[in-house]
Design a protein around this motif. Structure first.
Motif, PDB file in Angstrom:
ATOM      1  N   MET A  40      -4.252   2.142  -3.653  1.00  0.00           N
ATOM      2  CA  MET A  40      -4.170   1.451  -2.570  1.00  0.00           C
ATOM      3  C   MET A  40      -5.498   0.472  -2.376  1.00  0.00           C
ATOM      4  O   MET A  40      -6.508   0.938  -2.764  1.00  0.00           O
ATOM      5  CB  MET A  40      -4.215   2.085  -1.396  1.00  0.00           C
ATOM      6  N   ASN A  41      -5.175  -0.751  -2.463  1.00  0.00           N
ATOM      7  CA  ASN A  41      -6.351  -1.658  -2.465  1.00  0.00           C
ATOM      8  C   ASN A  41      -7.249  -1.682  -1.222  1.00  0.00           C
ATOM      9  O   ASN A  41      -6.802  -1.168  -0.138  1.00  0.00           O
ATOM     10  CB  ASN A  41      -6.020  -3.548  -2.942  1.00  0.00           C
ATOM     11  N   ALA A  42      -8.235  -2.314  -1.214  1.00  0.00           N
ATOM     12  CA  ALA A  42      -9.608  -2.263  -0.121  1.00  0.00           C
ATOM     13  C   ALA A  42      -8.626  -2.746   0.899  1.00  0.00           C
ATOM     14  O   ALA A  42      -8.791  -2.613   2.283  1.00  0.00           O
ATOM     15  CB  ALA A  42     -10.776  -3.186  -0.518  1.00  0.00           C
ATOM     16  N   ARG A  43      -7.829  -4.125   0.975  1.00  0.00           N
ATOM     17  CA  ARG A  43      -7.320  -4.487   2.109  1.00  0.00           C
ATOM     18  C   ARG A  43      -6.320  -3.761   2.896  1.00  0.00           C
ATOM     19  O   ARG A  43      -6.418  -3.437   4.249  1.00  0.00           O
ATOM     20  CB  ARG A  43      -6.723  -6.040   1.852  1.00  0.00           C
ATOM     21  N   SER A  44      -5.450  -3.050   2.087  1.00  0.00           N
ATOM     22  CA  SER A  44      -4.604  -1.913   2.809  1.00  0.00           C
ATOM     23  C   SER A  44      -5.394  -1.035   3.645  1.00  0.00           C
ATOM     24  O   SER A  44      -5.142  -0.250   4.394  1.00  0.00           O
ATOM     25  CB  SER A  44      -3.603  -1.374   1.494  1.00  0.00           C
ATOM     26  N   VAL A  45      -6.487  -0.382   2.562  1.00  0.00           N
ATOM     27  CA  VAL A  45      -7.332   0.939   3.365  1.00  0.00           C
ATOM     28  C   VAL A  45      -7.838   0.061   4.826  1.00  0.00           C
ATOM     29  O   VAL A  45      -8.116   0.967   5.684  1.00  0.00           O
ATOM     30  CB  VAL A  45      -8.409   1.178   2.230  1.00  0.00           C
ATOM     31  N   GLY A  46      -8.411  -1.064   4.614  1.00  0.00           N
ATOM     32  CA  GLY A  46      -9.073  -1.793   5.555  1.00  0.00           C
ATOM     33  C   GLY A  46      -8.033  -1.488   7.067  1.00  0.00           C
ATOM     34  O   GLY A  46      -8.306  -1.303   8.295  1.00  0.00           O
ATOM     35  N   VAL A  47      -6.588  -2.212   6.656  1.00  0.00           N
ATOM     36  CA  VAL A  47      -5.774  -2.042   7.822  1.00  0.00           C
ATOM     37  C   VAL A  47      -5.442  -0.502   8.309  1.00  0.00           C
ATOM     38  O   VAL A  47      -5.454  -0.474   9.544  1.00  0.00           O
ATOM     39  CB  VAL A  47      -4.468  -2.690   7.326  1.00  0.00           C
ATOM     40  N   LEU A  48      -5.533   0.225   7.442  1.00  0.00           N
ATOM     41  CA  LEU A  48      -5.344   1.571   7.847  1.00  0.00           C
ATOM     42  C   LEU A  48      -6.340   2.054   8.736  1.00  0.00           C
ATOM     43  O   LEU A  48      -6.269   2.836   9.841  1.00  0.00           O
ATOM     44  CB  LEU A  48      -5.071   2.431   6.564  1.00  0.00           C
ATOM     45  N   LEU A  49      -7.417   1.948   8.222  1.00  0.00           N
ATOM     46  CA  LEU A  49      -8.743   2.190   8.863  1.00  0.00           C
ATOM     47  C   LEU A  49      -8.590   1.702  10.339  1.00  0.00           C
ATOM     48  O   LEU A  49      -8.883   2.193  11.431  1.00  0.00           O
ATOM     49  CB  LEU A  49     -10.039   1.934   8.395  1.00  0.00           C
ATOM     50  N   ALA A  50      -8.291   0.351  10.656  1.00  0.00           N
ATOM     51  CA  ALA A  50      -8.210  -0.327  11.896  1.00  0.00           C
ATOM     52  C   ALA A  50      -7.379   0.513  12.806  1.00  0.00           C
ATOM     53  O   ALA A  50      -7.567   0.482  14.049  1.00  0.00           O
ATOM     54  CB  ALA A  50      -7.947  -1.749  11.577  1.00  0.00           C
TER      55      ALA A  50
END
Length: 272
Positions: free
Chosen positions: A1-11
């Motif tokens: 999972m790339n950083a952008r996907s992880v960021g969306v999940l964290l948000a």
């Protein structure tokens, strides 16, 4: 999972956590009381007396608990509104032909539940802020000192909003201040900004204002006669602030590793 996907999940996780009062605390915002100090006063009717049979069911149960054990379980201002009001409006109960005096005490609203709520709100803001910037930058270390500033600001706003929710929706008593405790929590979390600045600049210089603040606080404590507590206060300060400092430092990329921060003073290939 790339950083952008992880960021969306964290948000998304952050948004879900900030709404925790709706699903984790069924009595969130309600004022809790308990019945205690039940004493027999005789067989003559005093003022402010209510018959036991006229009390709502929960009020009757709580009175009997206090009569047997010395105190009762909580009576919540929301779920048990009728019982809470009935007990608050009287001081005596006529029970089996005998009159009893009782006290309805405030059970308090902070406690472990309040601390847990503050922790969850803080984690929610951190998750949301880090997630948003990770989704935007596509990096696992997306913070800068300016971006990290949104963390203490968001924590303060979330804690104050929760306090207002308690009063407006839950019917809790208004606190003496909506900002003191929340501002203190945000001040501790603001060490994440200092940690981010230390990593960003590759220097300990951002710690200088913190050191001056600690020295000033120590001198004030000594002058005010609290010298014996200075050492313990310094240790407590370090224990509380160090995790936030580490968080800001760990989630910030040094300037040379952050390609999205281009020094405007440096000429680009197109401008040569």
């Amino acid at each position: 999972m790339n950083a952008r996907s992880v960021g969306v999940l964290l948000a998304v996780v952050g948004l879900a956590l900030v709404a925790h009062p709706l699903y984790l605390f069924p009595h969130h915002g309600e004022t809790a009381h308990f019945v205690s100090s039940v004493e027999k006063v005789g067989e003559q009717s005093p003022d402010e007396t209510v018959a036991y049979d006229d009390l709502p069911p929960v009020a009757r149960d709580r009175f009997e608990e206090a009569l047997d054990d010395g105190y009762s379980e909580s009576v919540w201002s929301g779920e048990h509104a009728a019982s809470s009001e009935a007990l608050a409006d009287h001081e005596y109960v006529r029970y089996r032909g005998v009159y009893y005096e009782y006290q309805l005490r405030d059970a308090g609203s902070l406690g472990l539940g309040g601390i847990l709520r503050m922790l969850l709100s803080t984690l929610a803001v951190i998750s949301f802020v880090v997630g948003i910037f990770a989704a935007r930058s596509g990096r696992y270390r997306p913070l800068t000192p300016r971006r990290a500033l949104w963390i203490p600001l968001g924590v303060f706003a979330a804690l104050v909003a929760t306090e207002y929710y308690d009063v407006v929706v839950g019917g809790a008593h208004e606190p003496q201040s909506y900002v003191h405790l929340q501002a203190m929590a945000a001040a501790f979390v603001s060490m994440s900004v200092v940690g981010s600045a230390v990593c960003d600049r590759g220097s300990l210089r951002p710690l200088v204002p913190v050191g001056l603040l600690v020295v000033g606080g120590t001198l004030y404590a000594v002058a005010a006669g609290y010298g014996s507590a200075v050492g313990g206060g310094a240790v407590a300060f370090a224990l509380v602030t160090t995790p936030w400092f580490v968080l800001g430092y760990a989630l910030t990329a040094p300037a040379e590793e952050a390609p999205w921060r281009v020094n405007a003073a440096e000429p680009t290939d197109a401008g040569k």
